[in-house]
Design an enzyme around this catalytic site. Structure first.
Site, short mmCIF file in Angstrom:
data_model
loop_
_atom_site.label_atom_id
_atom_site.label_comp_id
_atom_site.label_asym_id
_atom_site.label_seq_id
_atom_site.Cartn_x
_atom_site.Cartn_y
_atom_site.Cartn_z
N SER A 75 -6.27 -50.22 -7.65
CA SER A 75 -6.59 -48.79 -7.68
C SER A 75 -8.07 -48.53 -7.41
CB SER A 75 -6.21 -48.20 -9.04
OG SER A 75 -4.82 -48.30 -9.24
N CYS B 254 -2.34 -52.25 -17.57
CA CYS B 254 -2.04 -51.53 -16.32
C CYS B 254 -0.98 -52.26 -15.50
CB CYS B 254 -3.29 -51.30 -15.47
SG CYS B 254 -2.87 -50.46 -13.91
N CYS C 107 -7.79 -54.41 -10.55
CA CYS C 107 -6.64 -53.65 -10.06
C CYS C 107 -6.96 -53.07 -8.68
CB CYS C 107 -6.34 -52.51 -11.04
SG CYS C 107 -4.91 -51.52 -10.61
N HIS D 259 -10.07 -50.18 -15.51
CA HIS D 259 -9.17 -49.47 -16.42
C HIS D 259 -8.16 -50.42 -17.04
CE1 HIS D 259 -7.24 -49.55 -12.48
NE2 HIS D 259 -6.11 -49.59 -13.13
ZN LIG Z 1 -4.41 -50.43 -12.46
#
Ligand SMILES: [Zn+2]
Ligand SMILES: [Zn+2]
Length: 289
Positions: A42, A169, A40, A61
């Site tokens: 992030s 996610c 991801c 995550h």
């Molecule tokens: Zn994410």
């Protein structure tokens, strides 16, 4: 036990894949053998310094894996279960959860600390003895991790981990931002950037950089055309219901998760995976453990 994880020591450096020590799960916690973890964007914000983090930190995550052991009092999973991590914990008991706002679960208040929900401690340490925090209380850029049971969603074991992990996610965020926060229905015309018609709803689901305070707005336009701006985190989903639902859509050919997995990498390939993301070579790179 000993396992391996990708650790970020400070912004501006690469992920370091190393041996770590992992404690057994405490009360309300589960030990998960990670099978796959999505790269991801992030975490890249942490790596380049856009979003501060409590380090050193194990990333990851968005993942899927298998429960290997549970601590006392765990009721939401058992050894052998196949799970997708919920990138925001979903305790099911707090006021936000019982009102149907599981994406705003109150136990996520400490999510930026990267420490266990139950006691604020750490189950992960490097070989020098330093505590390691875990991104989003998950830390699945690792072969094993220990998380609170609020962070795992038990799902049908038939889905391959590379695809299933995305529902924890990225896919949940994209789908929920459109369907829940945006109220999109079949036949609607939508723009995936801010561009609103009369009664249009702008969904803010990504902030870059984190400290951004724009935009300046002509408020008269909001009123005259009844436009709306809504914030959205984790797609406004209830991960315990919506992760299995999204996987069901995948099962029936209505959600093409396979097409979103552009490339896979071993854990040791994490830095290459993020470089490929920047170079446009992957939409979603996935670590396969
Ligand atoms: Zn994410
Ligand atoms: Zn909750």
């Amino acid at each position: 036990m000993r396992t391996q994880a990708a650790v970020l020591y400070q912004a501006g450096t690469d992920w370091k894949v190393e041996e770590i020590e992992l404690d057994p799960p405490g009360a309300g916690e589960v030990l998960v053998r990670v099978a796959a973890a999505g790269l991801c964007h992030s975490e890249e914000h942490h790596r380049v310094g856009d979003i501060p983090f409590a380090g050193p930190m194990i990333g990851g995550h968005e993942g899927a894996g298998y429960v290997e052991a549970v601590g006392p009092g765990v009721s939401l999973a058992q050894p052998g279960d196949y799970i997708v991590f919920s990138s925001i914990p979903n305790c099911g008991r707090c006021p936000s959860c019982v009102r149907g706002r599981q994406n705003l679960c109150d136990v996520a208040a400490g999510i930026m600390t990267g420490r266990q929900i139950s006691d604020g401690g750490s189950r992960h340490r490097n070989l020098a003895g330093a505590d390691l925090t875990i991104t989003c209380l998950v830390g699945c850029y690792a072969r094993h991790t220990v998380v609170n049971e609020a962070s795992v969603i038990v799902v049908d074991p038939s889905f391959r981990p590379e695809a299933a992990c995305l529902t924890g996610c990225g896919v949940a965020t994209g789908w929920g931002s459109s369907v829940y926060a945006g109220g999109v229905r079949p036949g609607d015309a939508v723009a995936v950037l801010a561009l609103a018609a009369k009664r249009g709803r702008i969904v803010v689901t990504n902030i870059y950089p984190m400290t951004d305070t724009r935009p300046r707005l002509a408020l008269s336009g909001l009123a005259q055309w009844e436009k709306q701006i809504v914030g959205c985190i984790f797609g406004s989903v209830n991960s315990r219901a919506d992760v299995p639902m999204l996987l069901d859509l995948y099962k029936h050919g209505q959600l093409d998760l396979d097409a979103m997995v552009t490339r896979t990498y071993p854990l040791e390939g994490i830095n290459q995976g993020y470089q490929d993301m920047h170079d446009g070579k992957n939409i979603r790179g996935v670590l396969v453990m």
